[in-house]
Design a protein around this motif. Structure first.
Motif, PDB file in Angstrom:
ATOM      1  N   GLN A 134       1.304  -7.879  -1.653  1.00  0.00           N
ATOM      2  CA  GLN A 134       0.531  -7.171  -2.308  1.00  0.00           C
ATOM      3  C   GLN A 134       0.269  -5.679  -1.827  1.00  0.00           C
ATOM      4  OE1 GLN A 134      -3.421  -9.248  -1.951  1.00  0.00           O
ATOM      5  NE2 GLN A 134      -2.892 -10.973  -3.035  1.00  0.00           N
ATOM      6  N   LEU A 135       0.575  -5.666  -0.479  1.00  0.00           N
ATOM      7  CA  LEU A 135       0.471  -4.245   0.000  1.00  0.00           C
ATOM      8  C   LEU A 135       1.538  -3.210  -0.671  1.00  0.00           C
ATOM      9  CD1 LEU A 135      -0.250  -4.943   3.832  1.00  0.00           C
ATOM     10  CD2 LEU A 135      -1.605  -3.670   2.150  1.00  0.00           C
ATOM     11  N   LEU A 136       2.577  -3.836  -0.974  1.00  0.00           N
ATOM     12  CA  LEU A 136       3.485  -2.847  -1.720  1.00  0.00           C
ATOM     13  C   LEU A 136       3.307  -2.656  -3.026  1.00  0.00           C
ATOM     14  CD1 LEU A 136       6.645  -4.487  -0.129  1.00  0.00           C
ATOM     15  CD2 LEU A 136       5.461  -2.682   0.768  1.00  0.00           C
ATOM     16  N   GLN A 137       2.281  -3.104  -3.826  1.00  0.00           N
ATOM     17  CA  GLN A 137       1.880  -2.863  -5.228  1.00  0.00           C
ATOM     18  C   GLN A 137       1.586  -1.466  -5.382  1.00  0.00           C
ATOM     19  OE1 GLN A 137       3.044  -5.243  -7.479  1.00  0.00           O
ATOM     20  NE2 GLN A 137       3.911  -6.136  -5.358  1.00  0.00           N
ATOM     21  N   PRO A 138       1.708  -0.881  -6.765  1.00  0.00           N
ATOM     22  CA  PRO A 138       1.327   0.354  -7.245  1.00  0.00           C
ATOM     23  C   PRO A 138      -0.421   0.541  -6.903  1.00  0.00           C
ATOM     24  CG  PRO A 138       2.566  -0.516  -8.744  1.00  0.00           C
ATOM     25  CD  PRO A 138       2.271  -1.661  -7.889  1.00  0.00           C
ATOM     26  N   PHE A 139      -1.110  -0.340  -7.047  1.00  0.00           N
ATOM     27  CA  PHE A 139      -2.572  -0.070  -6.785  1.00  0.00           C
ATOM     28  C   PHE A 139      -2.644   0.355  -5.423  1.00  0.00           C
ATOM     29  CE2 PHE A 139      -6.927  -1.576  -5.491  1.00  0.00           C
ATOM     30  CZ  PHE A 139      -7.827  -1.017  -6.758  1.00  0.00           C
ATOM     31  N   GLY A 140      -2.073   0.039  -4.456  1.00  0.00           N
ATOM     32  CA  GLY A 140      -2.225   0.266  -3.103  1.00  0.00           C
ATOM     33  C   GLY A 140      -2.089   2.024  -2.917  1.00  0.00           C
ATOM     34  N   ASP A 141      -1.326   2.600  -3.813  1.00  0.00           N
ATOM     35  CA  ASP A 141      -1.206   3.995  -3.612  1.00  0.00           C
ATOM     36  C   ASP A 141      -2.601   4.715  -3.830  1.00  0.00           C
ATOM     37  OD1 ASP A 141       1.407   3.601  -3.325  1.00  0.00           O
ATOM     38  OD2 ASP A 141       2.049   3.779  -5.544  1.00  0.00           O
ATOM     39  N   GLY A 142      -3.321   4.253  -4.662  1.00  0.00           N
ATOM     40  CA  GLY A 142      -4.712   4.840  -4.866  1.00  0.00           C
ATOM     41  C   GLY A 142      -5.763   4.505  -4.062  1.00  0.00           C
ATOM     42  N   LEU A 147      -2.770   3.628   0.417  1.00  0.00           N
ATOM     43  CA  LEU A 147      -2.643   2.633   1.464  1.00  0.00           C
ATOM     44  C   LEU A 147      -1.275   2.350   1.799  1.00  0.00           C
ATOM     45  CD1 LEU A 147      -4.218   0.452   3.041  1.00  0.00           C
ATOM     46  CD2 LEU A 147      -3.813  -0.842   1.245  1.00  0.00           C
ATOM     47  N   LYS A 148      -0.109   2.699   1.112  1.00  0.00           N
ATOM     48  CA  LYS A 148       1.196   2.426   1.584  1.00  0.00           C
ATOM     49  C   LYS A 148       1.509   3.544   2.384  1.00  0.00           C
ATOM     50  CE  LYS A 148       3.155   1.413  -2.626  1.00  0.00           C
ATOM     51  NZ  LYS A 148       4.269   1.181  -3.693  1.00  0.00           N
ATOM     52  N   SER A 149       1.313   4.530   1.947  1.00  0.00           N
ATOM     53  CA  SER A 149       1.789   5.640   2.697  1.00  0.00           C
ATOM     54  C   SER A 149       1.048   5.535   3.959  1.00  0.00           C
ATOM     55  CB  SER A 149       1.448   7.007   2.074  1.00  0.00           C
ATOM     56  OG  SER A 149       0.200   7.487   1.911  1.00  0.00           O
ATOM     57  N   LYS A 150      -0.124   5.132   4.125  1.00  0.00           N
ATOM     58  CA  LYS A 150      -1.092   5.255   5.372  1.00  0.00           C
ATOM     59  C   LYS A 150      -0.329   4.252   6.554  1.00  0.00           C
ATOM     60  CE  LYS A 150      -5.161   7.304   4.528  1.00  0.00           C
ATOM     61  NZ  LYS A 150      -6.782   7.001   4.646  1.00  0.00           N
ATOM     62  N   CYS A 151       0.229   3.218   5.821  1.00  0.00           N
ATOM     63  CA  CYS A 151       0.881   2.053   6.330  1.00  0.00           C
ATOM     64  C   CYS A 151       2.219   2.435   6.493  1.00  0.00           C
ATOM     65  CB  CYS A 151       0.746   0.717   5.814  1.00  0.00           C
ATOM     66  SG  CYS A 151      -0.882   0.027   5.798  1.00  0.00           S
ATOM     67  N   HIS A 152       2.868   3.412   6.305  1.00  0.00           N
ATOM     68  CA  HIS A 152       4.231   3.823   6.232  1.00  0.00           C
ATOM     69  C   HIS A 152       5.161   2.805   5.636  1.00  0.00           C
ATOM     70  CE1 HIS A 152       3.319   7.087   8.666  1.00  0.00           C
ATOM     71  NE2 HIS A 152       2.423   6.513   9.439  1.00  0.00           N
ATOM     72  N   LEU A 153       4.885   2.230   4.437  1.00  0.00           N
ATOM     73  CA  LEU A 153       5.593   1.109   3.886  1.00  0.00           C
ATOM     74  C   LEU A 153       6.465   1.696   2.715  1.00  0.00           C
ATOM     75  CD1 LEU A 153       2.722  -1.314   3.111  1.00  0.00           C
ATOM     76  CD2 LEU A 153       4.178  -1.448   5.089  1.00  0.00           C
ATOM     77  N   SER A 154       7.609   1.154   2.701  1.00  0.00           N
ATOM     78  CA  SER A 154       8.668   1.561   1.823  1.00  0.00           C
ATOM     79  C   SER A 154       8.208   0.633   0.390  1.00  0.00           C
ATOM     80  CB  SER A 154      10.018   1.155   2.134  1.00  0.00           C
ATOM     81  OG  SER A 154      10.467  -0.341   1.765  1.00  0.00           O
ATOM     82  N   ASN A 155       9.047   0.990  -0.628  1.00  0.00           N
ATOM     83  CA  ASN A 155       8.748   0.300  -2.005  1.00  0.00           C
ATOM     84  C   ASN A 155       9.520  -0.997  -2.021  1.00  0.00           C
ATOM     85  OD1 ASN A 155       6.637   1.790  -3.306  1.00  0.00           O
ATOM     86  ND2 ASN A 155       8.196   3.305  -3.541  1.00  0.00           N
ATOM     87  N   ASP A 156      10.558  -1.070  -1.221  1.00  0.00           N
ATOM     88  CA  ASP A 156      11.440  -2.256  -1.242  1.00  0.00           C
ATOM     89  C   ASP A 156      11.117  -3.532  -0.234  1.00  0.00           C
ATOM     90  OD1 ASP A 156      13.633  -3.872  -1.437  1.00  0.00           O
ATOM     91  OD2 ASP A 156      15.206  -2.369  -1.187  1.00  0.00           O
TER      92      ASP A 156
END
Length: 182
Positions: A134-142, A147-156
């Motif tokens: 779930q954390l890698l999903q587009p909704f997390g960007d908002g 959220l993804k960038s704050k957790c330093h997660l890639s899209n893959d």
């Protein structure tokens, strides 16, 4: 077998009439519906024990807060197994508190992870806990400025060996939508 709501109603009435604590134990095999039935019991008790006062449009009710905890618990504790796409891999003890008049007063939940090994290893037909996907999903960007960038997660997902050994998607689960509920 008796209807689930009838059992919940009997326990609730027993608590009110006998002023004694009541307990319900929801058990069964994998895929038998324990999680779904627990949600139904919580929803039913929250509904019948709701105070009769007017609800404020701005304030979230205690009943709604209790019911809303379930998606969070599921995302961190449910995973796809070979027998069930949304299998609870944790146990939970839910204590719902009522006033002497039967109104909902609060709730506390103790959960315990049953399969810590699932975090680092999955079988080919299984996957780890839903939250990782779930954390890698587009909704997390908002969420909160990304959220993804704050957790330093890639899209893959394949950048993360611990969660990409088995299935990375499940046809019956929309991870983006589930993140939104969580």
């Amino acid at each position: 077998p008796p209807h689930l709501w009838a059992i919940a109603e009997t326990a609730y009435r027993g608590m009110l009439n006998n002023t004694k604590n009541q307990a319900m134990l929801i058990t069964g095999e994998s895929g038998a519906g324990k999680t779904e039935n627990t949600k139904k019991v919580i929803t039913y008790l929250a509904m019948v024990a709701a105070g009769s006062g007017k609800k404020s449009e701005k304030k979230v009710s205690l009943e709604d807060q209790i019911v809303a905890t379930n998606p969070i618990l599921e995302s961190y504790g449910n995973a796809k197994t070979s027998r069930n796409d949304n299998s609870s891999r944790f146990g939970k003890f839910i204590r719902i508190h009522f006033t002497s008049s039967g109104k909902l007063a609060g709730c506390d939940i103790v959960s315990y992870l049953l399969e810590k090994s699932r975090i680092t290893e999955q079988q080919e037909v299984e996957r780890s806990y839903h939250i990782f996907y779930q954390l890698l999903q587009p909704f997390g960007d908002g969420i909160g400025g990304g959220l993804k960038s704050k957790c330093h997660l890639s899209n893959d997902i394949y950048d993360y060996i611990y969660v990409s050994q088995g299935k990375t998607t499940v046809a019956s689960i929309d991870d983006n939508e589930e993140l939104e509920y969580t």
